[in-house]
Design an enzyme around this catalytic site. Structure first.
Site, short mmCIF file in Angstrom:
data_model
loop_
_atom_site.label_atom_id
_atom_site.label_comp_id
_atom_site.label_asym_id
_atom_site.label_seq_id
_atom_site.Cartn_x
_atom_site.Cartn_y
_atom_site.Cartn_z
N MET A 32 -7.36 10.92 2.28
CA MET A 32 -5.81 10.94 2.44
C MET A 32 -5.35 12.00 3.37
O MET A 32 -5.78 13.13 3.47
CB MET A 32 -5.27 11.42 1.15
CG MET A 32 -5.33 10.10 0.00
SD MET A 32 -4.60 10.73 -1.58
CE MET A 32 -5.83 11.75 -2.34
N CYS A 115 -7.67 1.67 8.61
CA CYS A 115 -6.25 2.30 8.94
C CYS A 115 -5.48 1.59 9.67
O CYS A 115 -5.73 1.00 10.77
CB CYS A 115 -6.42 3.53 9.62
SG CYS A 115 -4.95 4.36 9.88
N LYS A 157 -15.28 1.92 5.60
CA LYS A 157 -14.07 1.44 4.74
C LYS A 157 -13.21 0.30 5.62
O LYS A 157 -12.93 0.56 6.76
CB LYS A 157 -13.22 2.63 4.38
CG LYS A 157 -11.95 2.32 3.50
CD LYS A 157 -11.45 3.58 3.19
CE LYS A 157 -10.28 3.34 1.75
NZ LYS A 157 -9.06 2.89 2.49
N HIS A 185 -10.49 -2.23 0.83
CA HIS A 185 -9.08 -2.08 0.29
C HIS A 185 -8.69 -3.48 0.46
O HIS A 185 -8.55 -4.23 1.56
CB HIS A 185 -8.17 -1.49 1.15
CG HIS A 185 -6.82 -1.30 1.04
ND1 HIS A 185 -6.39 -0.23 0.08
CD2 HIS A 185 -5.75 -2.12 1.31
CE1 HIS A 185 -5.19 -0.45 -0.05
NE2 HIS A 185 -4.55 -1.61 0.76
N GLY A 216 -7.24 0.12 -3.83
CA GLY A 216 -5.97 -0.47 -4.00
C GLY A 216 -5.11 -0.66 -5.13
O GLY A 216 -5.55 -1.19 -5.93
N ALA A 239 -6.11 6.66 -4.30
CA ALA A 239 -5.54 7.60 -3.36
C ALA A 239 -4.21 8.10 -4.26
O ALA A 239 -4.02 9.07 -4.58
CB ALA A 239 -5.10 7.01 -2.16
#
Length: 316
Positions: A32, A115, A157, A185, A216, A239
């Site tokens: 994060m 991202c 990721k 995710h 998620g 997160a």
């Protein structure tokens, strides 16, 4: 700082792959921006978090600048393990050079292929990589060939494609190249707050023989257990849920006062900058404070004012 921990040897570090083979769901703190730094990792590890990631670090800056290395990557040899350093990269040798630098102090690296922020994708980082499986393969292969510690993990990721077949193909290619595990995710690049596609994570998991981590909208330990059952994933990565309640993996429904006290102690010990110290408390206290209390607490402007407030109202 890296210079403080030179005597840490890779063989002393816990191996995250042992966690994935333990038969338990691996509970993971996500990378994060600004938040998953050493002090916060220290806190969540006290509350049953098994594996922590650093915030995403741009590999090219990290390799080029000693200042970037000192500000972006801080760890210690006492308890900050197992630890994964996440990099944004688009060139194989740059990622390798970054991996070499952190190898003595961490258990592995993770390549950010998820991202969705515009700046990252404009630079060729993050989620745009899910459309470049050959580049991912090249980067993973380079790190595998150049890091001589076989227990050093290399993970990725990702986000999912609209056409899930493309995601399964990407994951299978990555597995064939030697990726240790894949975190999924369960949203596409365009999706932000839409429901997570746990069914997609399940299909990906069924298509792989390496561990798969689900990510998620996991906000409680119950959510984590449900997602594990829905997807068959080997781990769950959280997160925002951990920001709101760093003790969630230990089964707490909301942040206990003991956890707030622990954060104060850890943050002060680590010299955490005020803004970060305060923001974490704002997240942690979101569910346990009234609107009126938030108005007062959220505008406090010094560590001493925050400490006085916590002492006066919560006995912390």
């Amino acid at each position: 700082m890296i210079g403080d921990i030179v005597e840490t040897k890779p063989c002393q570090l816990k191996d995250p792959m042992d966690l994935f083979h333990s038969g338990q769901v691996v509970k993971i703190c996500a990378p994060m921006v600004r938040y998953s730094k050493l002090a916060f990792r220290t806190l969540v590890r006290k509350y049953s978090c098994d594996l922590c990631y650093t915030p995403m670090i741009v590999a090219a800056d990290f390799v080029r600048s000693a200042k970037a290395r000192d500000s972006e990557f801080t760890t210690n040899k006492v308890g900050d393990h197992p630890l994964i350093v996440q990099f944004a990269a688009k060139e194989a040798q740059i990622l390798c050079d970054a991996a070499h630098i952190v190898c003595p102090f961490a258990n592995g690296i993770d390549l950010n292929c998820g991202c969705p922020q515009r700046w990252a994708m404009a630079e060729g980082y993050g989620a745009c990589l899910i459309n470049k499986p050959e580049l991912i393969r090249d980067m993973v292969r380079h790190v595998r060939n150049q890091i001589d510690n076989p227990r050093f993990s290399v993970s990725i990721k990702i986000r999912i494609h609209e056409d899930l077949k493309r995601t399964v193909d990407l994951c299978q290619k990555a597995e064939a190249t030697g990726v240790s595990w894949i975190t999924v995710h369960g949203r596409t690049v365009e999706e932000r707050h839409q429901p997570v596609h746990y069914d997609a994570i399940k299909i990906i998991k069924q298509s792989m023989s390496i561990p798969v981590v689900a990510n998620g909208d996991i906000k409680t330990l119950k959510d984590a257990e449900n997602v594990h059952h829905l997807t068959g994933a080997d781990g769950v990565m959280v997160a925002r849920g951990l920001l709101a309640n760093p003790a969630m993996f230990a089964g707490y429904e909301e942040t206990p006062l003991k956890c707030i006290q622990d954060w104060v102690d850890i943050a002060l010990e680590h010299g955490t900058p005020f803004t970060c110290f305060h923001h974490h408390l704002m997240y942690m206290m979101e569910r346990i404070t009234s609107k009126q209390e938030k108005k007062v607490f959220n505008v406090l402007s010094s560590t001493s004012a925050v400490l006085d407030y916590l002492n006066n109202f919560y006995g912390v």
